[in-house]
Design an enzyme around this catalytic site. Structure first.
Site, PDB file in Angstrom:
ATOM      1  N   HIS A  22       0.841  -1.202   0.000  1.00 31.64           N
ATOM      2  CA  HIS A  22       0.000   0.000   0.000  1.00 31.64           C
ATOM      3  C   HIS A  22       0.870   1.245   0.000  1.00 31.64           C
ATOM      4  O   HIS A  22       2.089   1.148   0.067  1.00 31.64           O
ATOM      5  CB  HIS A  22      -1.018  -0.007   1.144  1.00 31.64           C
ATOM      6  CG  HIS A  22      -0.427   0.061   2.533  1.00 31.64           C
ATOM      7  ND1 HIS A  22       0.358  -0.930   3.067  1.00 31.64           N
ATOM      8  CD2 HIS A  22      -0.527   1.013   3.499  1.00 31.64           C
ATOM      9  CE1 HIS A  22       0.706  -0.607   4.305  1.00 31.64           C
ATOM     10  NE2 HIS A  22       0.198   0.569   4.594  1.00 31.64           N
ATOM     11  N   HIS A  54       1.431   3.882   1.957  1.00 29.29           N
ATOM     12  CA  HIS A  54       1.988   4.625   3.096  1.00 29.29           C
ATOM     13  C   HIS A  54       3.517   4.705   3.017  1.00 29.29           C
ATOM     14  O   HIS A  54       4.187   3.762   2.587  1.00 29.29           O
ATOM     15  CB  HIS A  54       1.552   3.987   4.420  1.00 29.29           C
ATOM     16  CG  HIS A  54       0.131   4.289   4.784  1.00 29.29           C
ATOM     17  ND1 HIS A  54      -0.601   3.522   5.651  1.00 29.29           N
ATOM     18  CD2 HIS A  54      -0.687   5.295   4.381  1.00 29.29           C
ATOM     19  CE1 HIS A  54      -1.821   4.034   5.772  1.00 29.29           C
ATOM     20  NE2 HIS A  54      -1.900   5.101   5.003  1.00 29.29           N
ATOM     21  N   ASP A 113       5.840   4.474   5.118  1.00 25.74           N
ATOM     22  CA  ASP A 113       6.660   3.469   5.809  1.00 25.74           C
ATOM     23  C   ASP A 113       6.634   2.125   5.086  1.00 25.74           C
ATOM     24  O   ASP A 113       7.160   1.130   5.580  1.00 25.74           O
ATOM     25  CB  ASP A 113       6.220   3.313   7.276  1.00 25.74           C
ATOM     26  CG  ASP A 113       4.806   2.801   7.440  1.00 25.74           C
ATOM     27  OD1 ASP A 113       3.910   3.258   6.696  1.00 25.74           O
ATOM     28  OD2 ASP A 113       4.577   1.932   8.304  1.00 25.74           O
ATOM     29  N   HIS A 114       6.027   2.094   3.872  1.00 30.73           N
ATOM     30  CA  HIS A 114       6.036   0.870   3.061  1.00 30.73           C
ATOM     31  C   HIS A 114       6.652   1.091   1.675  1.00 30.73           C
ATOM     32  O   HIS A 114       7.007   0.137   1.008  1.00 30.73           O
ATOM     33  CB  HIS A 114       4.614   0.294   2.949  1.00 30.73           C
ATOM     34  CG  HIS A 114       4.074  -0.105   4.294  1.00 30.73           C
ATOM     35  ND1 HIS A 114       3.996  -1.413   4.708  1.00 30.73           N
ATOM     36  CD2 HIS A 114       3.656   0.644   5.340  1.00 30.73           C
ATOM     37  CE1 HIS A 114       3.536  -1.457   5.954  1.00 30.73           C
ATOM     38  NE2 HIS A 114       3.319  -0.213   6.353  1.00 30.73           N
ATOM     39  N   HIS A 156      -7.552  -0.744   5.618  1.00 30.63           N
ATOM     40  CA  HIS A 156      -6.512   0.144   6.166  1.00 30.63           C
ATOM     41  C   HIS A 156      -6.332   1.326   5.213  1.00 30.63           C
ATOM     42  O   HIS A 156      -6.340   2.482   5.620  1.00 30.63           O
ATOM     43  CB  HIS A 156      -5.229  -0.667   6.323  1.00 30.63           C
ATOM     44  CG  HIS A 156      -4.044   0.114   6.791  1.00 30.63           C
ATOM     45  ND1 HIS A 156      -3.951   0.639   8.059  1.00 30.63           N
ATOM     46  CD2 HIS A 156      -2.885   0.457   6.159  1.00 30.63           C
ATOM     47  CE1 HIS A 156      -2.784   1.276   8.178  1.00 30.63           C
ATOM     48  NE2 HIS A 156      -2.127   1.175   7.045  1.00 30.63           N
ATOM     49  N   ASP A 161      -0.353  -3.944   6.184  1.00 30.20           N
ATOM     50  CA  ASP A 161      -1.025  -3.470   7.402  1.00 30.20           C
ATOM     51  C   ASP A 161      -2.498  -3.863   7.426  1.00 30.20           C
ATOM     52  O   ASP A 161      -3.323  -3.174   8.032  1.00 30.20           O
ATOM     53  CB  ASP A 161      -0.903  -1.944   7.510  1.00 30.20           C
ATOM     54  CG  ASP A 161       0.528  -1.497   7.764  1.00 30.20           C
ATOM     55  OD1 ASP A 161       1.414  -2.359   7.942  1.00 30.20           O
ATOM     56  OD2 ASP A 161       0.755  -0.277   7.779  1.00 30.20           O
ATOM     57  N   HIS A 218       4.330  -4.926  10.514  1.00 28.21           N
ATOM     58  CA  HIS A 218       4.873  -4.345  11.752  1.00 28.21           C
ATOM     59  C   HIS A 218       4.997  -5.377  12.867  1.00 28.21           C
ATOM     60  O   HIS A 218       4.226  -6.339  12.919  1.00 28.21           O
ATOM     61  CB  HIS A 218       3.961  -3.218  12.270  1.00 28.21           C
ATOM     62  CG  HIS A 218       3.902  -2.018  11.390  1.00 28.21           C
ATOM     63  ND1 HIS A 218       4.703  -0.912  11.579  1.00 28.21           N
ATOM     64  CD2 HIS A 218       3.139  -1.740  10.297  1.00 28.21           C
ATOM     65  CE1 HIS A 218       4.437   0.003  10.653  1.00 28.21           C
ATOM     66  NE2 HIS A 218       3.485  -0.471   9.852  1.00 28.21           N
TER      67      HIS A 218
HETATM   68 FE    FE Z   1       2.655   0.599   8.157  1.00 28.83          FE
HETATM   69 ZN    ZN Z   2       0.045   1.535   6.577  1.00 31.06          ZN
END
Ligand code: FE
Ligand code: ZN
Length: 253
Positions: free
Chosen positions: A54, A56, A58-59, A112, A131, A169
């Site tokens: 996805h 985001h 942090d990905h 999400h 996530d 995570h």
């Molecule tokens: Fe994440």
């Molecule tokens: Zn995420």
């Protein structure tokens, strides 16, 4: 398939994949490029695939640097085409992606985010779910509805129970603390709790889990289970409403 866990940022996991037969090397959700480059160097591997579950940061944070360095395609959701800047191969539900001698099937799992996808390697019995599904938890509903997320979790729950679950995570211990408040009498959860506490005490990852374990212990996969409903003190029957209430409680836990 060989899979290396690369801890990144605060609690993300980046996964490095290697198909020894073909030499294909993939990375799932590179939060940042630096630790991936270090792992590739150590192994003497060249990256051939970048997978994003996805949009985001942090990905996808490492996409640009890794793609520039190796010239390999970034694979992600067609629904995220406008917001994953490096996306090359835009896939949707049921699409297949070759990874060396292996094949990943794309499963759309909105909730999400609305463009979230999971990569399922049926042959290797491995799931990368970002996530959406966490060990003992699920992602927050930033963009989707409870109906969408429950539907997505049902899709993942239907996969074979031996499937190893690699999520985005290391949230398992915090998820456990919540899970025992809504499902205190579940013996499988009690057993998993002991394993988790032991792993975390030794600073080891709790990932991967398996779908069999998640089905038996993850409250968000058990919203249609009478025992869970009862233990959580809920008088509602509709699984979506139970799921929504569990998610609401977790948000404020
Ligand atoms: Fe994440
Ligand atoms: Zn995420």
């Amino acid at each position: 398939m060989e899979i290396e866990l690369i801890p990144a940022l605060r609690d993300n996991y980046i996964y490095l994949l290697h198909d020894p037969g073909s030499g294909a090397v993939g990375v799932v959700d590179p939060a940042e490029a630096t630790p991936v480059l270090a792992a590739l160097e150590r192994r003497g591997w060249a990256l051939t695939h970048i997978f994003n579950t996805h949009h985001h940061a942090d990905h996808i944070g490492g996409d640009r640097v890794l793609k520039q360095r190796f010239g390999c395609p970034v694979i992600g959701a067609v629904a995220d085409r406008h917001r994953i800047p490096e996306l090359d191969l835009a896939l949707g539900d049921g699409d297949l992606c070759e990874f060396g001698s292996l094949t990943a099937a794309v499963i759309e799992v909105p909730g999400h985010t609305c463009g979230h996808i999971a990569f399922y390697f049926a042959g290797a019995q491995v799931l990368f779910c970002g996530d959406t599904l966490f060990s003992l938890g699920c992602g927050r509903l930033f963009e989707g509805t409870p109906t969408q997320m429950w539907g997505s979790l049902l899709k993942l729950r239907a996969l074979p129970e031996a499937t190893r679950v690699y999520c985005g995570h290391e949230y398992t211990e915090a998820n456990l603390r919540f899970a025992v408040t809504v499902d205190p009498d579940n013996p499988a959860l009690g057993q998993r709790a002991a394993e988790i506490m032991d792993l975390r005490r030794r600073n080891l990852p709790t990932i991967p889990s398996t779908l069999g374990v998640e089905r038996a212990t993850n409250p968000f996969l058990r919203a249609d289970h009478p025992a869970l409903r009862q233990a959580a003190g809920l008088k509602i029957n509709d699984p979506v409403a139970v799921f929504a209430e569990l998610r609401r409680r977790k948000d404020v836990f």
